[in-house]
Design a protein around this motif. Structure first.
Motif, PDB file in Angstrom:
ATOM      1  N   GLU A 100       0.817  -1.199   0.000  1.00  0.00           N
ATOM      2  CA  GLU A 100       0.000   0.000   0.000  1.00  0.00           C
ATOM      3  C   GLU A 100       0.858   1.259   0.000  1.00  0.00           C
ATOM      4  O   GLU A 100       0.509   2.269  -0.624  1.00  0.00           O
ATOM      5  N   LEU A 101       2.006   1.215   0.719  1.00  0.00           N
ATOM      6  CA  LEU A 101       2.879   2.382   0.716  1.00  0.00           C
ATOM      7  C   LEU A 101       3.401   2.693  -0.680  1.00  0.00           C
ATOM      8  O   LEU A 101       3.685   3.856  -1.004  1.00  0.00           O
ATOM      9  N   VAL A 102       3.553   1.666  -1.505  1.00  0.00           N
ATOM     10  CA  VAL A 102       4.098   1.872  -2.839  1.00  0.00           C
ATOM     11  C   VAL A 102       3.004   2.247  -3.836  1.00  0.00           C
ATOM     12  O   VAL A 102       3.169   3.153  -4.667  1.00  0.00           O
ATOM     13  N   THR A 103       1.839   1.583  -3.728  1.00  0.00           N
ATOM     14  CA  THR A 103       0.794   1.772  -4.744  1.00  0.00           C
ATOM     15  C   THR A 103      -0.064   3.001  -4.477  1.00  0.00           C
ATOM     16  O   THR A 103      -0.611   3.616  -5.400  1.00  0.00           O
ATOM     17  N   ARG A 104      -0.193   3.391  -3.190  1.00  0.00           N
ATOM     18  CA  ARG A 104      -0.991   4.566  -2.853  1.00  0.00           C
ATOM     19  C   ARG A 104      -0.118   5.639  -2.248  1.00  0.00           C
ATOM     20  O   ARG A 104       0.906   5.347  -1.637  1.00  0.00           O
ATOM     21  N   GLN A 105      -0.578   6.830  -2.375  1.00  0.00           N
ATOM     22  CA  GLN A 105       0.160   7.949  -1.815  1.00  0.00           C
ATOM     23  C   GLN A 105      -0.170   8.049  -0.332  1.00  0.00           C
ATOM     24  O   GLN A 105      -1.159   8.651   0.080  1.00  0.00           O
ATOM     25  N   VAL A 106       0.680   7.434   0.472  1.00  0.00           N
ATOM     26  CA  VAL A 106       0.494   7.428   1.926  1.00  0.00           C
ATOM     27  C   VAL A 106       1.575   8.302   2.531  1.00  0.00           C
ATOM     28  O   VAL A 106       2.769   8.091   2.281  1.00  0.00           O
ATOM     29  N   ASP A 107       1.168   9.255   3.322  1.00  0.00           N
ATOM     30  CA  ASP A 107       2.157  10.124   3.949  1.00  0.00           C
ATOM     31  C   ASP A 107       2.563   9.570   5.301  1.00  0.00           C
ATOM     32  O   ASP A 107       2.106   8.497   5.734  1.00  0.00           O
ATOM     33  N   ALA A 108       3.408  10.323   6.033  1.00  0.00           N
ATOM     34  CA  ALA A 108       3.941   9.847   7.314  1.00  0.00           C
ATOM     35  C   ALA A 108       2.854   9.722   8.360  1.00  0.00           C
ATOM     36  O   ALA A 108       2.846   8.756   9.146  1.00  0.00           O
ATOM     37  N   GLU A 109       1.903  10.698   8.378  1.00  0.00           N
ATOM     38  CA  GLU A 109       0.874  10.632   9.405  1.00  0.00           C
ATOM     39  C   GLU A 109      -0.034   9.427   9.197  1.00  0.00           C
ATOM     40  O   GLU A 109      -0.424   8.740  10.147  1.00  0.00           O
ATOM     41  N   ALA A 110      -0.358   9.145   7.938  1.00  0.00           N
ATOM     42  CA  ALA A 110      -1.191   7.967   7.662  1.00  0.00           C
ATOM     43  C   ALA A 110      -0.474   6.685   8.057  1.00  0.00           C
ATOM     44  O   ALA A 110      -1.062   5.743   8.588  1.00  0.00           O
ATOM     45  N   PHE A 111       0.871   6.662   7.818  1.00  0.00           N
ATOM     46  CA  PHE A 111       1.644   5.471   8.202  1.00  0.00           C
ATOM     47  C   PHE A 111       1.640   5.293   9.712  1.00  0.00           C
ATOM     48  O   PHE A 111       1.517   4.175  10.225  1.00  0.00           O
ATOM     49  N   ARG A 207       7.938  -0.244  -9.200  1.00  0.00           N
ATOM     50  CA  ARG A 207       8.342  -0.379 -10.611  1.00  0.00           C
ATOM     51  C   ARG A 207       9.696  -1.089 -10.722  1.00  0.00           C
ATOM     52  O   ARG A 207      10.616  -0.633 -11.371  1.00  0.00           O
ATOM     53  N   ASN A 208       9.775  -2.229 -10.028  1.00  0.00           N
ATOM     54  CA  ASN A 208      10.984  -3.071 -10.016  1.00  0.00           C
ATOM     55  C   ASN A 208      12.211  -2.333  -9.480  1.00  0.00           C
ATOM     56  O   ASN A 208      13.349  -2.672  -9.806  1.00  0.00           O
ATOM     57  N   THR A 209      11.964  -1.315  -8.680  1.00  0.00           N
ATOM     58  CA  THR A 209      13.085  -0.566  -8.102  1.00  0.00           C
ATOM     59  C   THR A 209      12.946  -0.586  -6.592  1.00  0.00           C
ATOM     60  O   THR A 209      11.832  -0.417  -6.050  1.00  0.00           O
ATOM     61  N   PHE A 210      14.051  -0.775  -5.936  1.00  0.00           N
ATOM     62  CA  PHE A 210      14.072  -0.819  -4.475  1.00  0.00           C
ATOM     63  C   PHE A 210      13.857   0.602  -3.946  1.00  0.00           C
ATOM     64  O   PHE A 210      14.662   1.509  -4.192  1.00  0.00           O
ATOM     65  N   ALA A 211      12.729   0.773  -3.200  1.00  0.00           N
ATOM     66  CA  ALA A 211      12.364   2.115  -2.737  1.00  0.00           C
ATOM     67  C   ALA A 211      12.490   2.269  -1.233  1.00  0.00           C
ATOM     68  O   ALA A 211      12.223   3.340  -0.705  1.00  0.00           O
ATOM     69  N   GLY A 212      12.890   1.241  -0.522  1.00  0.00           N
ATOM     70  CA  GLY A 212      13.033   1.343   0.920  1.00  0.00           C
ATOM     71  C   GLY A 212      12.541   0.090   1.606  1.00  0.00           C
ATOM     72  O   GLY A 212      12.309  -0.948   0.965  1.00  0.00           O
ATOM     73  N   VAL A 213      12.351   0.155   2.919  1.00  0.00           N
ATOM     74  CA  VAL A 213      11.899  -0.994   3.694  1.00  0.00           C
ATOM     75  C   VAL A 213      10.944  -0.518   4.769  1.00  0.00           C
ATOM     76  O   VAL A 213      10.948   0.655   5.161  1.00  0.00           O
ATOM     77  N   VAL A 214      10.096  -1.475   5.207  1.00  0.00           N
ATOM     78  CA  VAL A 214       9.277  -1.293   6.401  1.00  0.00           C
ATOM     79  C   VAL A 214       9.845  -2.211   7.466  1.00  0.00           C
ATOM     80  O   VAL A 214       9.967  -3.426   7.239  1.00  0.00           O
ATOM     81  N   ILE A 215      10.240  -1.651   8.600  1.00  0.00           N
ATOM     82  CA  ILE A 215      10.899  -2.414   9.665  1.00  0.00           C
ATOM     83  C   ILE A 215       9.927  -2.576  10.811  1.00  0.00           C
ATOM     84  O   ILE A 215       9.361  -1.581  11.301  1.00  0.00           O
TER      85      ILE A 215
END
Length: 847
Positions: A100-111, A207-215
């Protein structure tokens, strides 16, 4: 119905057969063995009964232990399964959150809101962090204290965050997730609050690119508290252990240390993390041990009492059979001793009948015991041609007249071969002291007799060789001074006493001692004989005045045949050799003097020219002074100056004559500490006359601080002068131009592994060189390439150098294929004991 009795009858017959076999075996045993079996049977039965009881207790105890271990294993695997299901469920939820973080525009507060709702139902989670591909935190949520962070929050020092270039656990997991693009668990570590935690990192792929991680960060202590059922914690201790075997969380105390050894333990990995975290279950025995069982001790006490009673019975039987066993052992020992002897034993009664022979006697003769026992003379082992002689000896034995040293006889084997034997006969006395026969012992002496004959022949040959020697050989006892051996030459020169040995040995330590009174002291007493025998002596030459002979004497200590310490001396007559050496030395001395005279004879014209100059100058000075004195035209100062010039010219002529006289004067050779500088100066002073006459330039170089040489300076000067004169003659004879009429003399120190420290004299010329055939023969006596040469110069030079332990060599100098000169060099060893830095550097030029 009629078929049933058959197996019963067969069984009864088999049992009866076994009983008969057992009874037959029992009857074959000796009474002693029957008593032993009767005593050991009950003892073995009691021991077997005790072993069966112990085995039964042990089996029951092991069964109980196995049940407890299986219970511990089930409880541990239940806890593992619950943790596994929870971790898998959380991982799936985190994967959906990352998508969801990748497919939708989720900001920090939503996370943060999603993280709060996610951790509220999962108490084992302590942190949720959203990181970019550059390790920058976008947002984070802590279940322990709510807070959020943006990219500029500055929490780089948090151990829960990966840091580029570091080697912490989050960084290792982050690098692995970025490379593999799949969720991974980190190894356990300690967060900033001191709690043991581990992370699961889920990649963000855009898009097949490493964009970060959720820890997601798990608390190890919370896993142990919330996922270990209460009934399991009551039965067993459950712990979580890191890869270093350190307890991170446990249902009992002991966190932070290595787990203690437990009787029951079972370990399984925490799946699906597989990050080194291990789930360990421990249990303890609750039943009473084998040693604490009362029934066991009762059985053991009754068995021990029975064993003690049986042992008492066995000891009683054993004492009863001791005398019988001792008798049997003594009989067997005597029989074994007789059978193992290498000496043949034979007994005869008073009539001469053989009553006993041992196996060794049978082996020697080849006859069996049955063929010999009971036989009367003549015996079958007597040679046919010696029956009468052997019969006479037998009668002598039966009368008790056999010699104490035994008799030597010939014995015939069964195959007809003969061997030498020695027999010893003694009376056979029974326990009552009466003679019942004769005991004979026989030994085969064939080999010993052969060796004795060979030694006798060898001794005879050795004595013959020593008697035929031209050298005197003598052996004298060290302690008694007794002459033990002397060959023919010694007896011819010194007689048959030890006086000649003492004269040759001389008055020195280690000489044989010849006592002349009872109070004399042995100078070698107490010394080890072996050390003396291994010590070699230096050969020396002794002059015997009474014989007017010189002897080369060699001595050695040895042990004589009777064990005494003796000294062997070998003296060789070297009188003729000494005379030859004296004559050779005299001839060599005369040759050296002759060579110097020949050298001066060859230089006579140059010497005459050298003397003519100062004499002519003296004549001119005298005539001039006479004329001016007569005319009264000379002043006093002019007269004194003219006389001074005249004296210097006379002194110059005297120095030339003194130098020539000192060179050709005959004197005894003597080696003294000489300096290379002085030898070179004297040689150059004589050689300069000849070189000046032949228009040859001479360059000299003597190295600084040369050590002194232990040489005869006149002889070394003769070698240098000869080499310089030969170089000048070679250059002059080749009619070379003035540019090539040069000779160089160099004296330098040198060190080689073969010669050690030496001083090298080198004479180098620019002449035509030497032919190969000349180089091969130039050191031969009376060989010369000059028309008027004697051929003794270089030969004498080589003898002089080698007598000083030096070496002389010659070689041509080449410029490509063309010979441009010749070089003679000789080296003299340095006397390092007397070495002292006295030389100075100098270079002389003589036109």
């Amino acid at each position: 119905m009629s078929s049933r009795p058959g197996p019963v009858i067969d069984g009864l017959q088999g049992s009866s057969r076994r009983q008969r076999l057992l009874g037959r075996w029992w009857r074959r045993q000796s009474p002693v063995r029957q008593d032993r079996f009767a005593t050991l049977g009950p003892l073995v039965s009691v021991l077997l009964f005790l072993a069966a009881i112990i085995a039964a207790f042990w089996y029951l105890r092991n069964e109980e232990f196995e049940r407890e271990h299986q219970s511990l294993q089930r409880d541990t695997e239940v806890v593992q399964q619950q943790m596994r299901l929870r971790l898998i469920e959380n991982q799936e939820q985190l994967t959906r959150m990352a998508r969801e973080l990748v497919t939708r525009q989720v900001d920090a507060e939503a996370f943060v809101e999603q993280a709060a709702a996610f951790t509220r139902e999962r108490p084992e989670l302590t942190h949720l962090i959203w990181l970019t591909a550059n390790r920058v935190p976008r947002a984070s949520y802590s279940a322990l204290s709510y807070h959020s962070a943006s990219e500029s929050s500055g929490q780089g020092s948090d151990p829960s965050l990966p840091v580029e270039g570091s080697n912490n656990e989050p960084e290792q997991a982050f690098s692995a997730v970025r490379e593999l693009r799949q969720p991974l668990y980190s190894r356990p570590f300690v967060d900033r609050d001191g709690r043991s935690v581990f992370q699961v990192q889920v990649p963000l792929i855009e898009r097949n690119t490493f964009a970060g991680v959720v820890i997601a960060e798990y608390s190890v202590e919370a896993l142990a508290r919330f996922f270990v059922p209460a009934e399991v914690a009551q039965r067993h201790a459950i712990s979580l252990i890191d890869p270093q075997a350190k307890v991170l969380a446990s249902t009992v105390s002991g966190v932070g240390r290595a787990p203690a050894a437990a009787p029951l333990a079972h370990e399984v990995p925490v799946a699906p993390a597989l990050n080194g975290l291990v789930l360990r279950g421990e249990g303890y025995r609750t039943s009473v041990g084998l040693i604490s069982n009362t029934l066991f001790w009762m059985v053991l006490a009754l068995s021990g009492l029975t064993v003690w009673m049986l042992l008492g019975t066995w000891r009683h039987v054993r004492r009863r059979s001791q005398m019988q066993a001792a008798l049997v052992s003594e009989t067997n020992f005597r029989r074994a001793m007789e059978n193992s002897m290498l000496t043949g034993m034979r007994t005869m009664d008073l009539e001469g009948r053989i009553t006993y022979v041992n196996p060794a006697f049978c082996a020697m003769t080849g006859f069996s015991e049955a063929e010999l026992v009971g036989r009367l003379p003549p015996f079958p082992y007597w040679p046919l041609d010696l029956i009468e002689e052997n019969n006479r000896l037998l009668m002598q034995e039966l009368r008790g007249r056999s010699p104490a040293g035994g008799i030597e006889v010939k014995v015939m084997r069964k195959d007809g071969s003969l061997f030498d034997a020695r027999m010893y006969v003694s009376a056979l006395i029974d326990p009552r002291g009466q003679q019942t026969g004769w005991m004979t012992s026989m030994t085969n002496i064939t080999e010993a007799k052969r060796i004795r004959d060979q030694l006798s022949a060898s001794h005879e040959r050795f004595t013959t060789v020593l008697e035929g020697l031209d050298a005197a050989v003598s052996v004298v006892s060290v302690h008694e001074g007794e002459l033990l051996f002397a060959n023919r030459s010694y007896r011819l020169w010194f007689g048959a006493d030890a006086a000649g040995h003492a004269v040759l040995a001389g008055a020195r330590p280690g000489a044989p001692y010849v006592p002349d009174n009872g109070d004399a002291v042995d100078t070698l007493g107490g010394l080890p004989a072996q050390a003396l025998m291994e010590t070699a002596t230096t050969p020396r030459e002794v002059l015997v005045q009474s014989l007017e002979k010189w002897f080369d004497v060699r001595t050695r200590y040895l042990q004589w045949t009777d064990g005494r310490l003796a000294q062997m001396l070998i003296a060789t007559d070297v009188t003729e050799r000494r005379r030859t050496e004296i004559q050779a030395a005299q001839q060599a001395e005369r040759a050296q003097v002759t060579s110097r005279l020949v050298t001066m004879g060859e230089m006579v014209s140059s010497v005459a020219h050298e003397l003519n100059q100062p004499l002519t100058a003296i004549t001119d000075y005298c005539n001039g002074m006479i004329s001016r004195v007569r005319s009264g035209q000379i002043a006093k100062d002019d007269l004194i100056a003219t006389l001074d010039k005249t004296a210097r010219q006379a002194q110059r002529a005297g120095q030339v004559i003194h130098r020539i006289r000192a060179f050709v004067k005959r004197s005894e050779p003597q080696r003294v500490a000489a300096h290379a500088r002085e030898i070179v100066d004297d040689a150059v002073e004589l050689a300069s006359i000849e070189l000046h006459r032949r228009h040859v330039e001479l360059h000299t170089y003597v190295a600084q601080r040369l050590p002194p040489l232990m040489v005869d300076p006149i002889l070394i000067e003769q070698v240098v002068l000869n080499l310089l004169k030969n170089a000048a003659e070679a250059i002059d004879g080749a009619k070379l131009p003035a540019a090539r009429r040069r000779v160089e003399l160099r004296v330098v120190p040198r060190h080689t592994p073969e010669e050690g420290g030496v001083v090298e004299f080198t004479v180098t010329d620019t002449g035509p060189g030497l032919k190969e055939e000349v180089i091969d023969r130039m050191y031969e006596a009376f060989y010369s390439t000059k028309h008027d040469g004697l051929g003794i110069g270089l030969s004498l030079c080589r003898s002089i150098v080698e007598s000083h332990r030096g070496r002389i060599r010659a070689q041509n100098l080449y410029n490509g294929p063309e010979i441009v000169g010749c070089r003679f060099s000789f080296s003299l060893p340095v006397d390092t004991v007397r070495a002292e830095p006295l030389e100075t550097s100098n270079s002389a030029f003589i036109p």
